[in-house]
Scaffold this motif. Structure first.
Motif, mmCIF file in Angstrom:
data_model
loop_
_atom_site.group_PDB
_atom_site.id
_atom_site.type_symbol
_atom_site.label_atom_id
_atom_site.label_comp_id
_atom_site.label_asym_id
_atom_site.label_seq_id
_atom_site.Cartn_x
_atom_site.Cartn_y
_atom_site.Cartn_z
ATOM 1 N N LEU A 1 0.831 -1.212 0.000
ATOM 2 C CA LEU A 1 0.000 0.000 0.000
ATOM 3 C C LEU A 1 0.863 1.259 0.000
ATOM 4 C CD1 LEU A 1 -2.862 -1.005 2.484
ATOM 5 C CD2 LEU A 1 -3.037 -0.647 0.010
ATOM 6 N N LEU A 2 1.984 1.202 0.716
ATOM 7 C CA LEU A 2 2.879 2.352 0.718
ATOM 8 C C LEU A 2 3.444 2.600 -0.680
ATOM 9 C CD1 LEU A 2 4.334 4.582 2.228
ATOM 10 C CD2 LEU A 2 6.111 2.911 2.880
ATOM 11 N N ALA A 3 3.811 1.526 -1.402
ATOM 12 C CA ALA A 3 4.299 1.668 -2.772
ATOM 13 C C ALA A 3 3.212 2.250 -3.672
ATOM 14 C CB ALA A 3 4.774 0.323 -3.309
ATOM 15 N N LEU A 4 1.953 1.783 -3.453
ATOM 16 C CA LEU A 4 0.842 2.325 -4.233
ATOM 17 C C LEU A 4 0.640 3.810 -3.945
ATOM 18 C CD1 LEU A 4 -1.580 1.953 -6.128
ATOM 19 C CD2 LEU A 4 -2.936 1.265 -4.119
ATOM 20 N N GLY A 5 0.723 4.186 -2.680
ATOM 21 C CA GLY A 5 0.565 5.599 -2.326
ATOM 22 C C GLY A 5 1.647 6.468 -2.947
ATOM 23 N N LEU A 6 2.877 5.933 -2.942
ATOM 24 C CA LEU A 6 3.961 6.685 -3.574
ATOM 25 C C LEU A 6 3.706 6.851 -5.070
ATOM 26 C CD1 LEU A 6 7.086 5.135 -1.805
ATOM 27 C CD2 LEU A 6 6.164 7.440 -1.486
ATOM 28 N N GLY A 7 3.161 5.821 -5.709
ATOM 29 C CA GLY A 7 2.856 5.920 -7.134
ATOM 30 C C GLY A 7 1.789 6.964 -7.427
ATOM 31 N N VAL A 8 0.743 6.997 -6.575
ATOM 32 C CA VAL A 8 -0.314 7.995 -6.760
ATOM 33 C C VAL A 8 0.245 9.404 -6.546
ATOM 34 C CG1 VAL A 8 -2.499 8.856 -5.821
ATOM 35 C CG2 VAL A 8 -2.152 6.395 -6.131
ATOM 36 N N LEU A 9 1.068 9.575 -5.497
ATOM 37 C CA LEU A 9 1.666 10.890 -5.242
ATOM 38 C C LEU A 9 2.529 11.329 -6.418
ATOM 39 C CD1 LEU A 9 2.337 13.284 -3.398
ATOM 40 C CD2 LEU A 9 4.156 11.879 -2.372
ATOM 41 N N ALA B 1 2.168 10.466 -9.562
ATOM 42 C CA ALA B 1 1.316 10.809 -10.706
ATOM 43 C C ALA B 1 0.723 12.204 -10.542
ATOM 44 C CB ALA B 1 0.204 9.769 -10.847
ATOM 45 N N LEU B 2 0.219 12.512 -9.341
ATOM 46 C CA LEU B 2 -0.372 13.831 -9.108
ATOM 47 C C LEU B 2 0.676 14.930 -9.200
ATOM 48 C CD1 LEU B 2 -2.787 12.946 -6.142
ATOM 49 C CD2 LEU B 2 -3.371 13.309 -8.549
ATOM 50 N N ALA B 3 1.828 14.681 -8.588
ATOM 51 C CA ALA B 3 2.890 15.689 -8.646
ATOM 52 C C ALA B 3 3.381 15.893 -10.071
ATOM 53 C CB ALA B 3 4.050 15.276 -7.742
ATOM 54 N N GLY B 4 3.437 14.808 -10.852
ATOM 55 C CA GLY B 4 3.868 14.928 -12.241
ATOM 56 C C GLY B 4 2.932 15.799 -13.059
ATOM 57 N N ALA B 5 1.616 15.632 -12.830
ATOM 58 C CA ALA B 5 0.649 16.463 -13.556
ATOM 59 C C ALA B 5 0.820 17.934 -13.188
ATOM 60 C CB ALA B 5 -0.769 15.990 -13.246
ATOM 61 N N GLY B 6 1.000 18.210 -11.893
ATOM 62 C CA GLY B 6 1.203 19.592 -11.483
ATOM 63 C C GLY B 6 2.528 20.155 -11.965
#
Length: 563
Positions: free
Chosen positions: A80-88, A90-95
């Motif tokens: 889950l921590l790896a998944l959370g890092l992936g989501v973070l 993706a969001l940071a990349g868009a910004g």
């Protein structure tokens, strides 16, 4: 103030004066006047890159949890921590994309505006101070290079932060491997340094050749009709071919150095990765680190190629930006021939008289004065009478009784207009070209077109005033262009209008109509016409004949003989 500073509706004058002391000073000025896009890009760059660096460490820990047979909870937690890092990420990349583009747009917009302001400030003197190709290249290639440098800043800062995080994490796990990362990564980045100086020198050489080629291309296009008339097309085409080959060779030289730089950006971090993996494998065989830690070390070392390649890209981009900023600073340091006096004197209201004590030229206020002068001296005389410091003593030329060098340049530009053969038509609609955004009435425009005998030119274009003109009015004949330029000058309705041979490209019947109509339209305003046309002399209120005669000291000066 920050929001209004870059609003499209704000005039270019709202941009503060640029620091043109050097390329780095200019780039730092650009960053300082609006730092928030860069700061946001740096923060988002770190948030985008750090999760990518931590994911191998998290996966390695998950592998160790699975090998310890302590249940599924630990595996789920680390997954889950790896998944959370992936989501973070993706969001940071868009910004990050939006923030980086915003920083790039800021650099592009402001640099375009300071260049435009400088071009307007230099006015007609720019042609004698810089090649047209250099100006065009600065407005395109140089501005783009500076924008690219601002775009890469966020990713570069994120890469540096991520590399530090990885180094710290590896050091906590294995001091030996951490030390290898702390030494290997900076060494890989520093290994690229010796290639930057040659790349910058070759970029400068390519940029110089591009400026020369652009200038030649502009000259050929502008004089294409003349070249065809004298049969010079082949000669100029061969000249441009040689110049374009020089540009190609300079580009190939810069490209080879850029290829070496890119190769170093892959090879050097690859060596670091191989070394860390080899060392980690030895430590795993010795039982110093676990299998999960070995996977984490491998993933982290493979990740380190990204910061190094990003640093390579940043070094290359900043090298190009430094060259571009240096070129722009060269243009910004050019000083106009006319400077604002410390204590300017206001011009009197209404029509303005003109007097030159050295040449004997006098033009009464509100009258039509014709000055006959040899064609080869016409431009020099027009410069003298309209540009402070262009010749004679500091107070020789007076406008409305005020020495020309004591008049505020801004007021001079609104009260006196010079129109001559160097004037061009820009691309745009006929209406935009003739009115230049003025709020004067349509009736005033019609009167100017009638006086210049240019109404038929406009009527003959598809769309009339809304017809589109190519740059330079290439689709028009010489006489049509001259009449439209004259109509533009008449529509401006300055208090003093100076015309240089305004009917040189029209036939005698058209010239007679123009002379009569201009004299009627300009009644009550001062008009000075430099020409040897008898039709203009016949319509003049006052004629001044200038003949070359030697002046004291062996130099020639024009002598005024009023008639």
């Amino acid at each position: 103030m920050t929001n209004r500073l870059f609003d499209a509706s704000v005039a270019p004058a709202a941009v503060p004066e640029a620091e043109a002391g050097g390329p780095w000073a200019y780039l730092w000025w650009l960053a300082r006047i609006r730092p928030w896009p860069l700061v946001l890009a740096a923060v988002l760059g770190a948030l985008w890159m750090v999760p990518l660096a931590l994911i191998p460490l998290v996966l390695g820990r998950a592998i160790d949890e699975a090998g310890q047979d302590t249940g599924q909870a630990g595996i789920y937690l680390w997954s889950l921590l790896a998944l959370g890092l992936g989501v973070l990420q993706a969001l940071a990349g868009a910004g990050l994309i939006q923030a980086a583009v915003g920083a790039e747009a800021h650099a592009l917009s402001v640099t375009h505006r300071v260049l435009m302001r400088q071009v307007v400030r230099l006015g007609a003197t720019l042609r004698g101070k810089a090649r047209s190709g250099d100006v065009a290249a600065s407005a395109t290639a140089d501005v783009e290079s500076i924008g690219n440098a601002f775009e890469v800043v966020g990713r570069t800062i994120g890469a540096v932060v991520a590399a530090v995080v990885v180094a710290v994490a590896l050091t906590l796990t294995s001091p030996v491997l951490g030390l290898a990362v702390l030494i290997g990564v900076p060494a890989a980045v520093l290994g690229i340094g010796p290639l930057l100086r040659p790349l910058q020198e070759r970029d400068e050489a390519q940029r110089e050749q591009m400026g020369i080629a652009t200038s030649q291309a502009g000259d050929i296009v502008a004089g294409l009709r003349i070249l065809r008339g004298i049969g010079g097309e082949a000669g100029f085409a061969e000249r441009f071919r040689r110049t374009s080959q020089q540009v190609r060779r300079a580009g190939e030289s810069a490209g080879r150095m850029e290829a070496w730089l890119q190769a170093a950006g892959v090879f050097l971090p690859g060596l670091v990765t191989v070394g860390i993996v080899w060392l980690g494998a030895r430590l795993a065989l010795n039982g110093t680190i676990t299998a999960g830690e070995l996977v984490a070390f491998y993933g982290a070392s493979a990740f380190l190629t990204l910061p190094v390649s990003t640093a390579t890209e940043a070094a290359e981009t900043l090298s190009l930006a430094k060259v571009a900023a240096g070129r722009i600073c060269n243009l910004l340091r050019l000083a106009p021939d006319t400077v604002r006096p410390a204590h300017p004197t206001a011009l009197p209201a209404g029509a303005l008289a003109l007097a030159d004590s050295d040449t004997g030229i006098t033009a009464a206020a509100g009258r039509l004065t014709v000055v006959t002068v040899p064609a080869d001296r016409m431009g020099e005389l027009a410069d003298r009478l309209t540009r402070p410091g262009a010749g004679g003593g500091p107070s020789a030329v007076r406008l409305g009784g005020v020495p020309l060098d004591r008049v505020d340049p801004e007021e001079l530009a609104t009260r006196l207009l010079r129109s001559g053969p160097a004037d061009i038509l820009f691309s745009g609609t006929v209406r935009e070209e003739l009115t230049a955004g003025s709020a004067r009435s349509r009736e005033a425009l019609d009167r100017a077109l009638f006086a210049a005998d240019a109404a038929d030119v406009v009527d003959g274009l598809p769309g009339g005033l809304d017809a589109w003109l190519d740059e330079g009015g290439r689709a028009l004949s010489g006489g049509q262009r001259q009449r439209l330029v004259l109509a533009r000058a008449l529509f401006a309705a300055p208090d003093l209008l100076m015309l240089e041979d305004p009917t040189a490209s029209v036939d005698a019947h058209t010239e007679a109509r123009i002379v009569d109509r201009v004299a009627t339209l300009r009644a009550g305003r001062t008009t000075v016409v430099l020409t040897d046309s008898p039709l203009w002399r016949a319509a003049a209120d006052h004629v001044v004949r200038l003949d070359a005669e030697p002046a004291p000291g062996g130099t020639d000066r024009p002598a005024g003989v009023p008639s």
